[in-house]
Design a protein around this motif. Structure first.
Motif, PDB file in Angstrom:
ATOM      1  N   ARG A   1       0.815  -1.056   0.036  1.00  0.00           N
ATOM      2  CA  ARG A   1      -0.014   0.013   0.019  1.00  0.00           C
ATOM      3  C   ARG A   1       0.803   1.092  -0.181  1.00  0.00           C
ATOM      4  O   ARG A   1       0.436   2.294  -0.722  1.00  0.00           O
ATOM      5  N   LYS A   2       1.807   1.172   0.884  1.00  0.00           N
ATOM      6  CA  LYS A   2       2.885   2.294   0.852  1.00  0.00           C
ATOM      7  C   LYS A   2       3.450   2.676  -0.481  1.00  0.00           C
ATOM      8  O   LYS A   2       3.562   3.577  -1.049  1.00  0.00           O
ATOM      9  N   ALA A   3       3.707   1.459  -1.342  1.00  0.00           N
ATOM     10  CA  ALA A   3       4.579   1.651  -2.469  1.00  0.00           C
ATOM     11  C   ALA A   3       3.307   2.127  -3.540  1.00  0.00           C
ATOM     12  O   ALA A   3       4.097   3.048  -4.260  1.00  0.00           O
TER      13      ALA A   3
ATOM     14  N   LYS B   1       0.765   4.265  -2.636  1.00  0.00           N
ATOM     15  CA  LYS B   1       0.961   5.729  -2.274  1.00  0.00           C
ATOM     16  C   LYS B   1       1.999   6.498  -3.010  1.00  0.00           C
ATOM     17  O   LYS B   1       1.848   7.650  -3.364  1.00  0.00           O
ATOM     18  N   ALA B   2       3.163   5.850  -3.024  1.00  0.00           N
ATOM     19  CA  ALA B   2       4.349   6.881  -3.368  1.00  0.00           C
ATOM     20  C   ALA B   2       4.435   6.844  -4.790  1.00  0.00           C
ATOM     21  O   ALA B   2       4.830   7.812  -5.241  1.00  0.00           O
ATOM     22  N   ALA B   3       3.667   5.777  -5.460  1.00  0.00           N
ATOM     23  CA  ALA B   3       3.810   5.825  -6.934  1.00  0.00           C
ATOM     24  C   ALA B   3       2.800   6.934  -7.391  1.00  0.00           C
ATOM     25  O   ALA B   3       3.099   7.620  -8.394  1.00  0.00           O
ATOM     26  N   LYS B   4       1.830   7.067  -6.659  1.00  0.00           N
ATOM     27  CA  LYS B   4       0.796   8.078  -7.100  1.00  0.00           C
ATOM     28  C   LYS B   4       1.295   9.457  -6.805  1.00  0.00           C
ATOM     29  O   LYS B   4       0.758  10.748  -7.437  1.00  0.00           O
ATOM     30  N   ALA B   5       2.074   9.655  -5.911  1.00  0.00           N
ATOM     31  CA  ALA B   5       2.993  10.996  -5.407  1.00  0.00           C
ATOM     32  C   ALA B   5       4.091  11.335  -6.309  1.00  0.00           C
ATOM     33  O   ALA B   5       4.426  12.546  -6.506  1.00  0.00           O
ATOM     34  N   ILE B   6       4.404  10.371  -7.149  1.00  0.00           N
ATOM     35  CA  ILE B   6       5.618  10.774  -8.084  1.00  0.00           C
ATOM     36  C   ILE B   6       4.791  11.537  -9.273  1.00  0.00           C
ATOM     37  O   ILE B   6       3.690  11.472  -9.580  1.00  0.00           O
TER      38      ILE B   6
ATOM     39  N   PHE C   1       1.175  -8.911 -13.120  1.00  0.00           N
ATOM     40  CA  PHE C   1       0.311  -7.806 -12.869  1.00  0.00           C
ATOM     41  C   PHE C   1      -0.362  -7.983 -11.554  1.00  0.00           C
ATOM     42  O   PHE C   1      -0.644  -6.996 -10.965  1.00  0.00           O
ATOM     43  N   PRO C   2      -0.920  -9.216 -11.180  1.00  0.00           N
ATOM     44  CA  PRO C   2      -1.667  -9.236  -9.911  1.00  0.00           C
ATOM     45  C   PRO C   2      -0.838  -8.739  -8.791  1.00  0.00           C
ATOM     46  O   PRO C   2      -1.213  -8.524  -7.864  1.00  0.00           O
ATOM     47  N   LEU C   3       0.754  -9.169  -8.904  1.00  0.00           N
ATOM     48  CA  LEU C   3       1.559  -8.674  -7.788  1.00  0.00           C
ATOM     49  C   LEU C   3       2.261  -7.186  -8.203  1.00  0.00           C
ATOM     50  O   LEU C   3       2.365  -6.431  -6.899  1.00  0.00           O
ATOM     51  N   ILE C   4       2.696  -6.812  -9.164  1.00  0.00           N
ATOM     52  CA  ILE C   4       3.492  -5.459  -9.419  1.00  0.00           C
ATOM     53  C   ILE C   4       2.782  -4.781 -10.503  1.00  0.00           C
ATOM     54  O   ILE C   4       3.449  -3.722 -11.016  1.00  0.00           O
ATOM     55  N   GLY C   5       1.514  -4.966 -11.062  1.00  0.00           N
ATOM     56  CA  GLY C   5       0.920  -4.277 -12.013  1.00  0.00           C
ATOM     57  C   GLY C   5       0.644  -2.791 -11.980  1.00  0.00           C
ATOM     58  O   GLY C   5       0.840  -1.851 -12.581  1.00  0.00           O
ATOM     59  N   ARG C   6       0.402  -2.668 -10.408  1.00  0.00           N
ATOM     60  CA  ARG C   6      -0.103  -1.028 -10.290  1.00  0.00           C
ATOM     61  C   ARG C   6       1.082  -0.391  -9.527  1.00  0.00           C
ATOM     62  O   ARG C   6       0.926   0.700  -9.110  1.00  0.00           O
ATOM     63  N   VAL C   7       2.354  -0.975  -9.470  1.00  0.00           N
ATOM     64  CA  VAL C   7       3.321  -0.352  -8.694  1.00  0.00           C
ATOM     65  C   VAL C   7       3.992   0.463  -9.887  1.00  0.00           C
ATOM     66  O   VAL C   7       4.041  -0.120 -11.072  1.00  0.00           O
TER      67      VAL C   7
END
Length: 426
Positions: free
Chosen positions: A83-85, A87-92, A133-139
């Protein structure tokens, strides 16, 4: 004891924590302030993950979120860190916030013409969709580091729950690693990330993962004895849910797991009772560039006709997310819950093992030729000369075989059979 909808309503009257099981709890502070939390342990430490307020999440929705968190833990990923990752991705800034899935699809769109074989072209995205994608798709693509790549390659396979992906299907896992490497290289050149490629093999991942050639072949899947099939199927039919129907359909068709979870509604001819699987769909074990026709028994058709339909979702067995198919772990988790012993000592029966059960039943109790049962299992003809002359798919013979198999699967269970005493002679 699990919570119920009425139990949740009663809980609002008294502050406290109310357990639903497997780490999910309802935390009530007041009648207007209640939320769902997921408790788990990581590295010997207790952690509490907030899932959302009761006012926005129903009991069923909270269970789905807890299930997703358990899947991450199963694959070695801390839900809170994930979840932190995110959120960090959205802040970039937007130029660097491209997700791994978005990057992979952009790479594919720009390079798909280099694959001349349609099957290979389709497999590039399908393996990423199934395993990455299920593990890192949204990162964010900029945040894809070595631990995340290793987590993808070391996740547990649905058919091999006690083995890493890298050990269970080394060829496919290595292709997956190579595809992740290509996407990361593309993202670096495009300015979406910097630094070394986290999926590089030589001088990097070869230090933590064994070479494919040194990996021992996967052992046979623990299978249910074919004599137990009618009893098992009777219990399975009493189970509700998409996973139960998908598993029953898989057993009745003797099809590979990947073919069933990816099955689409437009592949089924409901009038002719035929399921046609295209050769370019990954994880189907189709070794030739021709569609695979599967005859469907009456019970298999009954299952398909009773499935729920979601607008815009092409899958037969729909998943928890809109537009998606059933998870590749859903049937495996159901088998764990059913916990039927296999013919392998101290091992529970697995999903893929039902193909062995089918083969044993054909060989030991019927007169169907071996080559017909092999065709029903989608196995290629081993003899090259024989393969050159055998052009048909034995469809009519396979239909008779699958009808007989369905009749056996739906027979009266031994546990339910009644012995009627005969009257003595007078």
């Amino acid at each position: 004891m699990k919570l119920t909808v009425k139990g949740v309503e009663r809980a609002l009257k008294k502050p406290g924590r109310y357990r639903d099981g497997r780490g999910l709890l309802l935390q009530v502070n007041s009648a207007t302030n209640a939320s769902w939390v997921f408790r788990y342990e990581r590295g010997g430490r207790e952690r509490w993950l907030g899932l959302g307020p009761l006012s926005l999440l129903s009991l069923a929705e909270a269970r789905d979120k807890a299930h997703e968190a358990r899947k991450l833990l199963f694959n070695g990923i801390d839900p809170m860190e994930q979840r932190k990752a995110e959120k960090a991705a959205k802040a970039i800034e937007p130029s660097a916030a491209l997700s791994f899935e978005e990057a992979a699809r952009q790479y594919f769109d720009q390079h798909q013409q280099k694959w001349r074989n349609p099957k290979h072209r389709a497999q590039f995205l399908s393996t990423l969709e199934q395993y990455a994608f299920p593990l890192i798709g949204r990162v964010a693509i900029s945040q894809i580091d070595t631990p995340r790549v290793i987590a993808v390659l070391e996740q547990r396979h649905a058919n091999y729950p006690d083995q890493r992906l890298w050990d269970a299907i080394p060829e496919t896992a290595n292709r997956l690693r190579g595809r992740i490497e290509q996407v990361l290289d593309w993202a670096t050149v495009r300015g979406h990330r910097t630094g070394d490629n986290s999926a590089r093999w030589k001088g990097h991942l070869d230090n933590v993962l064994p070479p494919r050639g040194s990996i021992r072949k996967v052992k046979h899947h623990p299978a249910l004895a074919y004599a137990q099939i009618p009893d098992f199927m009777a219990e399975l039919r009493r189970r509700e849910g998409i996973a139960a129907r998908a598993l029953e359909f898989l057993i009745l068709t003797a099809a590979p797991t990947g073919a069933v979870i990816g099955a689409r509604r437009d592949e089924v001819d409901f009038e002719q009772k035929v399921w046609t699987v295209p050769p370019d769909r990954a994880e189907t074990k189709i070794s030739v560039d021709q569609p695979r026709r599967v005859p469907l028994s009456d019970r298999a058709m009954e299952i398909l006709k009773g499935l729920p339909i979601e607008d815009g979702n092409p899958y037969l067995f729909i998943g928890g997310k809109a537009g998606s198919g059933i998870s590749n772990m859903a049937m495996a988790e159901l088998m764990k819950d059913l916990a039927w012993p296999s013919t392998t000592p101290d091992r529970l029966a697995t999903v893929h093992g039902f193909r062995s059960s089918f083969k044993d039943w054909v060989s030991e109790t019927t007169n169907f030729p071996n080559h017909v049962s092999e065709a029903a299992l989608w196995h290629a003809v081993a003899d090259k000369v024989e393969a050159a002359y055998r052009r048909g798919d034995l469809f009519n013979k396979r239909r008779r075989l699958m009808v007989a198999w369905a009749q056996y699967c739906t027979a009266l269970p031994l546990a339910s059979a009644k012995v009627v005493p005969m009257r003595g002679a007078r």
